[in-house]
Design an enzyme around this catalytic site. Structure first.
Site, short mmCIF file in Angstrom:
data_model
loop_
_atom_site.label_atom_id
_atom_site.label_comp_id
_atom_site.label_asym_id
_atom_site.label_seq_id
_atom_site.Cartn_x
_atom_site.Cartn_y
_atom_site.Cartn_z
N ASP A 149 0.87 -1.17 0.00
CA ASP A 149 0.00 0.00 0.00
C ASP A 149 0.91 1.23 0.00
O ASP A 149 2.04 1.17 0.51
CB ASP A 149 -0.87 -0.06 1.26
CG ASP A 149 -1.57 1.23 1.55
OD1 ASP A 149 -2.25 1.73 0.64
OD2 ASP A 149 -1.44 1.73 2.68
N ARG A 150 0.45 2.35 -0.61
CA ARG A 150 1.33 3.51 -0.66
C ARG A 150 1.21 4.38 0.59
O ARG A 150 2.17 4.51 1.36
CB ARG A 150 1.01 4.35 -1.93
CG ARG A 150 2.08 5.38 -2.28
CD ARG A 150 1.59 6.39 -3.32
NE ARG A 150 0.75 7.41 -2.70
CZ ARG A 150 0.23 8.46 -3.37
NH1 ARG A 150 0.45 8.59 -4.68
NH2 ARG A 150 -0.50 9.34 -2.74
N ASP A 151 -0.01 4.92 0.80
CA ASP A 151 -0.18 5.94 1.85
C ASP A 151 -0.33 5.29 3.22
O ASP A 151 -1.23 4.49 3.44
CB ASP A 151 -1.40 6.81 1.55
CG ASP A 151 -1.25 7.51 0.20
OD1 ASP A 151 -0.11 7.87 -0.15
OD2 ASP A 151 -2.27 7.67 -0.50
N SER A 190 -8.77 7.57 -4.41
CA SER A 190 -10.13 8.02 -4.70
C SER A 190 -10.21 9.52 -4.92
O SER A 190 -11.23 10.03 -5.39
CB SER A 190 -11.07 7.60 -3.56
OG SER A 190 -10.75 8.34 -2.40
N TYR A 250 -5.33 12.99 0.37
CA TYR A 250 -5.54 13.62 -0.94
C TYR A 250 -4.35 14.50 -1.35
O TYR A 250 -4.50 15.65 -1.77
CB TYR A 250 -6.85 14.43 -0.96
CG TYR A 250 -8.02 13.61 -0.49
CD1 TYR A 250 -8.25 12.34 -1.02
CD2 TYR A 250 -8.92 14.09 0.46
CE1 TYR A 250 -9.32 11.57 -0.59
CE2 TYR A 250 -9.99 13.33 0.89
CZ TYR A 250 -10.19 12.07 0.37
OH TYR A 250 -11.24 11.31 0.79
N CYS A 302 -6.20 2.38 -8.11
CA CYS A 302 -7.63 2.51 -8.33
C CYS A 302 -7.97 3.99 -8.24
O CYS A 302 -7.81 4.59 -7.18
CB CYS A 302 -8.44 1.74 -7.29
SG CYS A 302 -10.20 2.21 -7.31
MG LIG Z 1 -2.88 3.05 3.61
ZN LIG Z 2 -11.37 1.06 -8.85
#
Ligand SMILES: [Mg+2]
Ligand SMILES: [Zn+2]
Length: 519
Positions: free
Chosen positions: A360-362, A405, A371, A437
């Site tokens: 996972d990145r964040d 997102s 964001y 995503c």
């Molecule tokens: Mg995360």
């Molecule tokens: Zn997606």
């Protein structure tokens, strides 16, 4: 006593699922309630657009929840199911069975009787057959479930036993042999399996005329069984005798017939004699093929409907057609299986070793700045570069699977996220795959974690099976994506990790350095 159990039902969206969930409602009112009911939706999903909803009927058992695994087969679907529950026992039911009202009470009895060395207790499968005539080939094949050992139509397993052998081998792609393979590995690990007192009803599902031809795909899985468990696997798995030698003889005769026939044509054209011999060979091979095919059809017709029975005509037509096709299908599928699994290569045992680590990145690789569209705000977390370089040096592939997102919410553009990702690569080094995503939750896409698609795409890009990947993340949806994709997972909690996510995670590391020790 209180029985702690969950129910896991893999499904491809068949309408029978509604009947099962309604029957479970009645059973859990009469007996102990399941802690969790997980329906694993294993339909293949369209690459784009929303996930189509699953029809679970108007009166399903209470507390049912749905996971999506994206068409990876019942072995993978069941793994996602049991890994997502925490109870001691997991009862697997196929989506086309119906449980009687006393099922949960009988299950309680079966599990109470199971000693600590018992990994699983099987329910008896009852297949209702027509009383007015002998059963058709399809009906007899379904009725074979009544005597099948370790069939997952109704099988309760201890979760610790499943975890000890890493569940079902996901290289079995269909509902065939994956249950016997699991049982063999549990036996090898010293566990016992028992037959319980409970029972389920398994009606014969209508199937197309060519169902018995399609079922020959299982011959490829037999090749995998042989590669994994050796020549004697049939006896170990209680699989009975194979019809394959018969099919090989039939196909050989057919090939000889066509070959000799074509030679005869050629020779006759060039007028150099020998055509007579070839003609005799062709006639002999042709009659051997016809004889074997006819005998096969008769074997399948004799126990079935008699002339005069209503279903005799269609069954006769079906048996003649499929008896011609089955030998070729069986041999072709076996050859495909041998090509894949059995050509002298060593097929690795399950579980497969981890070859890729997807981060996972964040909140996992870099400090979570919600964001974030500013490359200058990227700050690697302690040890990230060191751990990544260590993995690269040890031959692991590394990747990123990241929900962004902010793009779908129109807070950031793709270009802004690209710039941040580029900064992450500058600071942390190259990655072998990078999956993002861009959707918002309202899009109901198939890639936003905990949906499996980012992990599946990463594995595919690396040419690996999902089971060869591990996902490292800081929240429950990272673990959830790993579970539905069939990857391992390690949770590295931060201040945003919730207690229940910590409790539910299969593996937890305090630091990124510690992750490496858990792979
Ligand atoms: Mg995360
Ligand atoms: Zn997606």
């Amino acid at each position: 006593m209180s029985l702690s159990y969950s129910i896991v039902v893999p499904t491809v969206g068949r309408p029978e699922l509604r009947t099962l969930l309604a029957s479970l409602r009645a059973a859990s009112a009469a007996g102990p309630r399941p802690f969790d009911v997980v329906v694993v939706d294993d339909r293949e999903l369209p690459a784009e657009g929303r996930n189509p909803p699953l029809d679970i009927g108007p009166d399903p058992v209470a507390g049912v929840r749905v996971l999506r695994t994206g068409g990876r087969g019942p072995a993978a679907a069941r793994n996602a199911g049991w890994r997502s529950v925490r109870t001691e026992w997991v009862a697997f039911l196929d989506d086309d069975v119906v449980v009687p009202e006393r099922w949960a009470l009988a299950l309680e009895q079966d599990l109470a009787a199971a000693g600590p060395d018992v990994a699983g207790a099987q329910g008896q499968v009852v297949v209702p057959l027509p009383a007015h005539r002998p059963p058709t080939d399809l009906e007899r094949n379904t009725a074979g479930l009544e005597s099948a050992v370790w069939a997952t139509a109704d099988m309760a397993y201890r979760r610790t036993a499943l975890a000890a052998v890493h569940g079902f081998d996901e290289r079995f792609p269909r509902a065939y042999r994956e249950d016997a393979d699991l049982a063999l590995r549990l036996h090898e690990a010293g566990w016992d399996l028992e037959l319980g007192v409970r029972s389920v009803e398994h009606p014969v599902r209508p199937a197309g005329d060519l169902a018995s031809v399609r079922a020959q795909a299982g011959n490829a899985d037999d090749a995998l069984m042989r590669a994994l468990h050796g020549r004697g696997w049939r006896a170990l798995a209680g699989a009975g005798r194979s019809r394959l030698p018969w099919h090989v003889a039939t196909v050989t005769a057919a090939v000889a017939w066509l070959w000799a026939g074509s030679l005869r044509l050629k020779r006759a054209r060039s007028r150099n004699g020998h055509a007579h011999n070839q003609g005799a060979t062709a006639a002999l091979a042709g009659s051997v093929w016809a004889g074997l095919t006819a005998a096969f059809a008769v074997q399948r017709l004799v126990p079935g409907p008699r002339p005069g029975d209503a279903d005799f005509g269609p069954e006769l037509r079906r048996m003649v057609l499929t008896s011609v096709l089955i030998p070729f299908a069986a041999v072709a599928h076996r050859a495909r299986g041998m090509w894949r699994w059995d050509l002298g290569r060593q097929v690795p045992a399950w579980p497969l070793p981890v070859r890729a680590v997807l981060f996972d990145r964040d909140g996992t690789l870099v400090r979570d700045v919600p964001y974030n569209g500013d490359p200058a705000a990227v700050e690697p977390l302690p040890g990230a570069r060191r751990v990544l370089d260590g993995l690269r040096d040890d031959g692991f592939r590394v990747g990123v699977v990241s929900n962004q997102s902010a793009i779908g919410r129109r807070l950031l553009t793709s270009a802004q996220v690209d710039a941040v990702d580029e900064r992450v690569r500058r600071l942390l080094g190259p990655f072998d795959t990078w999956q993002r995503c861009p959707h918002s939750p309202e899009d109901e896409c198939r890639c936003r974690k905990p949906e499996p698609d980012l992990v599946l795409r990463a594995a595919a890009e690396l040419g690996l099976l999902p089971a060869e990947c591990a996902v490292v993340g800081d929240i429950g949806s990272d673990v959830g994506a790993a579970i539905t994709a069939g990857a391992r997972s390690v949770l590295v909690p931060t201040e945003v990790t919730r207690r229940e996510e910590l409790f539910a995670a299969p593996a937890v590391a305090r630091t990124l350095d510690e992750v490496v020790t858990l792979l």
